[in-house]
Design an enzyme around this catalytic site. Structure first.
Site, PDB file in Angstrom:
ATOM      1  N   ASN A 165     -17.296  28.973 -21.904  1.00 57.36           N
ATOM      2  CA  ASN A 165     -17.912  27.824 -21.227  1.00 57.36           C
ATOM      3  C   ASN A 165     -17.619  27.781 -19.730  1.00 57.36           C
ATOM      4  O   ASN A 165     -16.508  28.112 -19.307  1.00 57.36           O
ATOM      5  CB  ASN A 165     -17.397  26.520 -21.854  1.00 57.36           C
ATOM      6  CG  ASN A 165     -17.861  26.359 -23.283  1.00 57.36           C
ATOM      7  OD1 ASN A 165     -18.910  26.858 -23.659  1.00 57.36           O
ATOM      8  ND2 ASN A 165     -17.055  25.676 -24.077  1.00 57.36           N
TER       9      ASN A 165
ATOM     10  N   LYS B 206     -17.815  31.016 -28.052  1.00 60.00           N
ATOM     11  CA  LYS B 206     -18.129  30.314 -26.808  1.00 60.00           C
ATOM     12  C   LYS B 206     -17.327  30.780 -25.595  1.00 60.00           C
ATOM     13  O   LYS B 206     -16.150  31.082 -25.683  1.00 60.00           O
ATOM     14  CB  LYS B 206     -17.884  28.802 -26.984  1.00 60.00           C
ATOM     15  CG  LYS B 206     -18.874  28.072 -27.857  1.00 60.00           C
ATOM     16  CD  LYS B 206     -20.309  28.118 -27.342  1.00 60.00           C
ATOM     17  CE  LYS B 206     -20.531  27.212 -26.166  1.00 60.00           C
ATOM     18  NZ  LYS B 206     -20.526  25.797 -26.531  1.00 60.00           N
TER      19      LYS B 206
ATOM     20  N   SER C  31       0.826  -1.215   0.000  1.00 54.01           N
ATOM     21  CA  SER C  31       0.000   0.000   0.000  1.00 54.01           C
ATOM     22  C   SER C  31       0.855   1.258   0.000  1.00 54.01           C
ATOM     23  O   SER C  31       0.337   2.360   0.097  1.00 54.01           O
ATOM     24  CB  SER C  31      -0.923  -0.001   1.215  1.00 54.01           C
ATOM     25  OG  SER C  31      -0.187  -0.197   2.403  1.00 54.01           O
TER      26      SER C  31
ATOM     27  N   TYR D 282      -9.433  -6.962  12.317  1.00 53.52           N
ATOM     28  CA  TYR D 282      -8.805  -6.423  11.112  1.00 53.52           C
ATOM     29  C   TYR D 282      -8.818  -7.436   9.976  1.00 53.52           C
ATOM     30  O   TYR D 282      -8.598  -8.635  10.172  1.00 53.52           O
ATOM     31  CB  TYR D 282      -7.350  -5.996  11.396  1.00 53.52           C
ATOM     32  CG  TYR D 282      -6.650  -5.460  10.149  1.00 53.52           C
ATOM     33  CD1 TYR D 282      -6.796  -4.131   9.754  1.00 53.52           C
ATOM     34  CD2 TYR D 282      -5.881  -6.304   9.338  1.00 53.52           C
ATOM     35  CE1 TYR D 282      -6.190  -3.654   8.601  1.00 53.52           C
ATOM     36  CE2 TYR D 282      -5.276  -5.830   8.183  1.00 53.52           C
ATOM     37  CZ  TYR D 282      -5.433  -4.503   7.818  1.00 53.52           C
ATOM     38  OH  TYR D 282      -4.843  -4.034   6.673  1.00 53.52           O
TER      39      TYR D 282
ATOM     40  N   GLU E 170     -18.893  22.791 -14.318  1.00 53.19           N
ATOM     41  CA  GLU E 170     -19.263  21.460 -14.821  1.00 53.19           C
ATOM     42  C   GLU E 170     -18.396  20.373 -14.188  1.00 53.19           C
ATOM     43  O   GLU E 170     -18.876  19.290 -13.855  1.00 53.19           O
ATOM     44  CB  GLU E 170     -19.134  21.412 -16.344  1.00 53.19           C
ATOM     45  CG  GLU E 170     -20.198  22.244 -17.059  1.00 53.19           C
ATOM     46  CD  GLU E 170     -19.857  22.462 -18.528  1.00 53.19           C
ATOM     47  OE1 GLU E 170     -19.559  21.490 -19.226  1.00 53.19           O
ATOM     48  OE2 GLU E 170     -19.871  23.628 -18.958  1.00 53.19           O
TER      49      GLU E 170
ATOM     50  N   SER F 232     -14.008  27.443 -26.812  1.00 53.88           N
ATOM     51  CA  SER F 232     -14.187  26.230 -27.615  1.00 53.88           C
ATOM     52  C   SER F 232     -13.097  26.193 -28.671  1.00 53.88           C
ATOM     53  O   SER F 232     -12.609  27.232 -29.121  1.00 53.88           O
ATOM     54  CB  SER F 232     -15.569  26.277 -28.265  1.00 53.88           C
ATOM     55  OG  SER F 232     -15.558  25.561 -29.480  1.00 53.88           O
TER      56      SER F 232
ATOM     57  N   THR G  83     -39.658  27.168  -8.950  1.00 51.36           N
ATOM     58  CA  THR G  83     -39.939  25.771  -8.599  1.00 51.36           C
ATOM     59  C   THR G  83     -40.134  25.084  -9.944  1.00 51.36           C
ATOM     60  O   THR G  83     -40.650  25.711 -10.889  1.00 51.36           O
ATOM     61  CB  THR G  83     -41.205  25.605  -7.734  1.00 51.36           C
ATOM     62  OG1 THR G  83     -42.331  26.074  -8.476  1.00 51.36           O
ATOM     63  CG2 THR G  83     -41.121  26.352  -6.416  1.00 51.36           C
ATOM     64  N   HIS G  84     -39.713  23.869 -10.058  1.00 53.54           N
ATOM     65  CA  HIS G  84     -39.754  23.139 -11.337  1.00 53.54           C
ATOM     66  C   HIS G  84     -39.010  23.896 -12.442  1.00 53.54           C
ATOM     67  O   HIS G  84     -39.315  23.751 -13.615  1.00 53.54           O
ATOM     68  CB  HIS G  84     -41.192  22.886 -11.805  1.00 53.54           C
ATOM     69  CG  HIS G  84     -42.086  22.348 -10.736  1.00 53.54           C
ATOM     70  ND1 HIS G  84     -42.267  21.008 -10.505  1.00 53.54           N
ATOM     71  CD2 HIS G  84     -42.830  22.998  -9.793  1.00 53.54           C
ATOM     72  CE1 HIS G  84     -43.107  20.838  -9.483  1.00 53.54           C
ATOM     73  NE2 HIS G  84     -43.458  22.036  -9.027  1.00 53.54           N
TER      74      HIS G  84
ATOM     75  N   GLN H  55      -7.362  -2.118   3.954  1.00 56.05           N
ATOM     76  CA  GLN H  55      -6.307  -1.306   3.339  1.00 56.05           C
ATOM     77  C   GLN H  55      -6.883  -0.448   2.206  1.00 56.05           C
ATOM     78  O   GLN H  55      -6.345   0.597   1.862  1.00 56.05           O
ATOM     79  CB  GLN H  55      -5.205  -2.231   2.809  1.00 56.05           C
ATOM     80  CG  GLN H  55      -4.061  -1.531   2.123  1.00 56.05           C
ATOM     81  CD  GLN H  55      -2.869  -2.468   1.954  1.00 56.05           C
ATOM     82  OE1 GLN H  55      -2.173  -2.792   2.899  1.00 56.05           O
ATOM     83  NE2 GLN H  55      -2.647  -2.917   0.729  1.00 56.05           N
TER      84      GLN H  55
ATOM     85  N   ASN I 249      -2.012  -3.048  12.979  1.00 60.63           N
ATOM     86  CA  ASN I 249      -3.464  -2.861  12.941  1.00 60.63           C
ATOM     87  C   ASN I 249      -3.913  -1.641  13.744  1.00 60.63           C
ATOM     88  O   ASN I 249      -4.735  -0.849  13.277  1.00 60.63           O
ATOM     89  CB  ASN I 249      -4.180  -4.122  13.451  1.00 60.63           C
ATOM     90  CG  ASN I 249      -3.889  -5.319  12.565  1.00 60.63           C
ATOM     91  OD1 ASN I 249      -3.303  -5.169  11.494  1.00 60.63           O
ATOM     92  ND2 ASN I 249      -4.288  -6.506  13.018  1.00 60.63           N
TER      93      ASN I 249
HETATM   94  N1  ARG Z   1      -1.112  -1.490   5.120  1.00 65.17           N
HETATM   95  C1  ARG Z   1      -2.062  -1.999   6.034  1.00 65.17           C
HETATM   96  C2  ARG Z   1      -3.387  -1.206   5.939  1.00 65.17           C
HETATM   97  O1  ARG Z   1      -3.342  -0.161   5.405  1.00 65.17           O
HETATM   98  C3  ARG Z   1      -1.552  -1.872   7.433  1.00 65.17           C
HETATM   99  C4  ARG Z   1      -2.083  -2.893   8.376  1.00 65.17           C
HETATM  100  C5  ARG Z   1      -1.579  -4.215   8.011  1.00 65.17           C
HETATM  101  N2  ARG Z   1      -1.896  -5.207   8.967  1.00 65.17           N
HETATM  102  C6  ARG Z   1      -1.816  -6.528   8.686  1.00 65.17           C
HETATM  103  N3  ARG Z   1      -2.089  -7.333   9.618  1.00 65.17           N
HETATM  104  N4  ARG Z   1      -1.519  -6.953   7.510  1.00 65.17           N
HETATM  105  O2  ARG Z   1      -4.426  -1.649   6.344  1.00 65.17           O
END
Ligand code: ARG
Length: 452
Positions: free
Chosen positions: A284, A282, A22, A316, A289, A276, A154-155, A321, A109
């Site tokens: 815009n 134009k 991650s 957990y 948007e 444009s 309204t509407h 993640q 965790n």
């Molecule tokens: N990268 C993990 C997360 O964002 C951290 C916790 C990982 N814990 C584990 N038991 N694998 O959730």
């Protein structure tokens, strides 16, 4: 090298490693991670779980790591499993055995739960600040347009007269509910989960309240299973962001409509409009948007999070993640939208005369005409019907209620007198709507005072 040495004989397959990792997104949490570790290790030393000597080694090294990441001297290793792993590895590289003690009485965790809460606390305040800035810009604009009559719809059909200030103040109300929701959300984020450890707390004699105090948390989580597996506070923020975006999207929709030639109530500054590639005439409203379009992303993020959590057994699970990319995306989106809308609104031109002209065209004083008869004793339903006939007659004869002769009025009801003209004058119509929440300048002014 992975953290889970001992049990395994082989390293993780490299493609699987990048699937599992991650760090490409949770690197954002480096400062929170290190700040959390500094507090944790200080607590460990206070409790005699690690020595003062180890503590000062860890503290100095963590501070150096933080500084080095900030100045770009230490590059984040993209092969690391996550930011927590990376920092712990760097620490151990620097100070050896002492570094290996940091993770005593802690798990990733509860560590990740802590980091994300710290991050979201800061971001919640940032978003609140931006929403307040938007309110300020709208309030300043409202001050200049207490008497600027425009049609209320309204509407999307012209309905009754309001003022541009009254219109803007509607958004101030929506946005202040958003701010309130963020404050309540903040209270639920502001609970310290460290000490939940993997899921079942620890046998070490830790002082969770001390760590909470060091990190500026109001309280600690009261169940270790929940402490590591609760993401309610994060989903709530995602919802709150979606709600803000929904409000910004409605505003954007009106900016788009009101800047069209069909309305021409406002004109966006050139620096916030686009042209444009083919049509030279134009101008815009792309920015508005995009805000409207990006609202969809934040709804998507909310559903990512709700769905990600719905089948998870305690405590957990790695599914969690996935919370980060979704909430980061929502936060980035709402911030960039607010940051762009604020200057766009403050530089926008308000075309008062066009608002007025439009208000004059749509028989938006018809209710006032009916009310006039009601005040002269005609039952409302009858007054309503008479006015309807007058409107129909006016349309057929290319007239408005203002330009009908009194003799024409009298053909429909003999209760009409010359004072009808004052009663249906748009300014009168607005000024007389002098009830709490109404568009009368006196009321809107009072409402504005509350915000100042
Ligand atoms: N990268 C993990 C997360 O964002 C951290 C916790 C990982 N814990 C584990 N038991 N694998 O959730």
């Amino acid at each position: 090298m992975e953290l889970w040495q001992g049990r395994f004989k082989k390293e993780l397959d490299s493609k699987t490693n990048s699937f599992n990792s991650s760090i490409s997104f949770d690197y954002r949490l480096f400062e929170q991670d290190i700040t959390g570790s500094l507090a944790h290790t200080k607590m460990l030393a206070k409790q005699g779980i690690i020595s003062e000597e180890d503590f000062s080694k860890i503290e100095n090294a963590l501070k150096e790591i933080l500084e080095d990441i900030k100045i770009g001297k230490l590059k984040i290793n993209e092969n690391a499993e996550d930011i927590h792993t990376f920092i712990e590895e760097e620490l151990t590289k620097k100070i050896g055995t002492a570094g290996k003690k940091l993770h005593t009485a802690r798990s990733r965790n509860d560590q990740v739960a802590l980091d994300i809460r710290m991050y979201l606390k800061e971001e919640t305040i940032e978003i609140q600040k931006l929403v307040k800035q938007l309110q300020k810009v709208m309030l300043e604009m409202a001050e200049k347009h207490l008497d600027t009559v425009m049609p209320g719809y309204t509407h999307l059909q012209r309905a009754q007269p309001i003022t541009f200030a009254h219109y803007l103040m509607a958004y101030l109300e929506m946005l202040s509910r958003d701010i309130e929701r963020l404050s309540e959300n903040y209270n639920r984020i502001n609970v310290m989960p460290l000490g939940s450890c993997a899921l079942a707390g620890t046998t070490h004699n830790i002082d969770r309240e001390y760590t909470a105090k060091l990190l500026g948390f109001d309280s600690v989580t009261l169940n270790s299973l929940d402490g590591v597996s609760d993401r309610d506070f994060l989903i709530e923020l995602s919802f709150n962001i979606s709600m803000i975006m929904m409000h910004l999207s409605r505003l954007s929709e009106e900016i788009i409509l009101y800047s069209s030639w069909e309305f021409k109530f406002i004109e966006l500054d050139d620096s916030f409009s686009t042209g444009s590639s083919i049509m030279p005439q134009k101008k815009n409203p792309d920015i508005a948007e995009l805000v409207r379009g990006k609202t969809g992303r934040t709804y998507g993020d909310l559903f990512t999070l709700l769905t990600m959590m719905k089948g998870l057994p305690l405590a957990y699970n790695k599914d969690m993640q996935e919370d980060k990319e979704a909430i980061f995306d929502s936060i980035d989106t709402v911030k960039i939208c607010l940051n762009t809308l604020i200057p766009m609104l403050s530089t926008m031109k308000v075309l008062k005369n066009n608002m007025k002209k439009s208000a004059e065209k749509g028989f938006i004083n018809a209710t006032d005409c009916a009310d006039y008869l009601t005040k002269k004793g005609v039952p409302f339903r009858e007054a309503y019907k008479i006015t309807g006939e007058l409107v129909s007659y006016s349309i057929d004869n290319d007239k408005t209620l203002e330009t009908l002769d009194i003799s024409e009025y009298k053909q429909f009801c003999d209760k009409f007198d010359n004072d009808i003209y004052d009663e249906i004058n748009l300014t009168t119509c607005v000024n007389k709507r002098n009830v709490i929440g109404g568009p009368a300048p006196e009321q809107v002014k009072k409402h504005m005072e509350k915000y100042k």
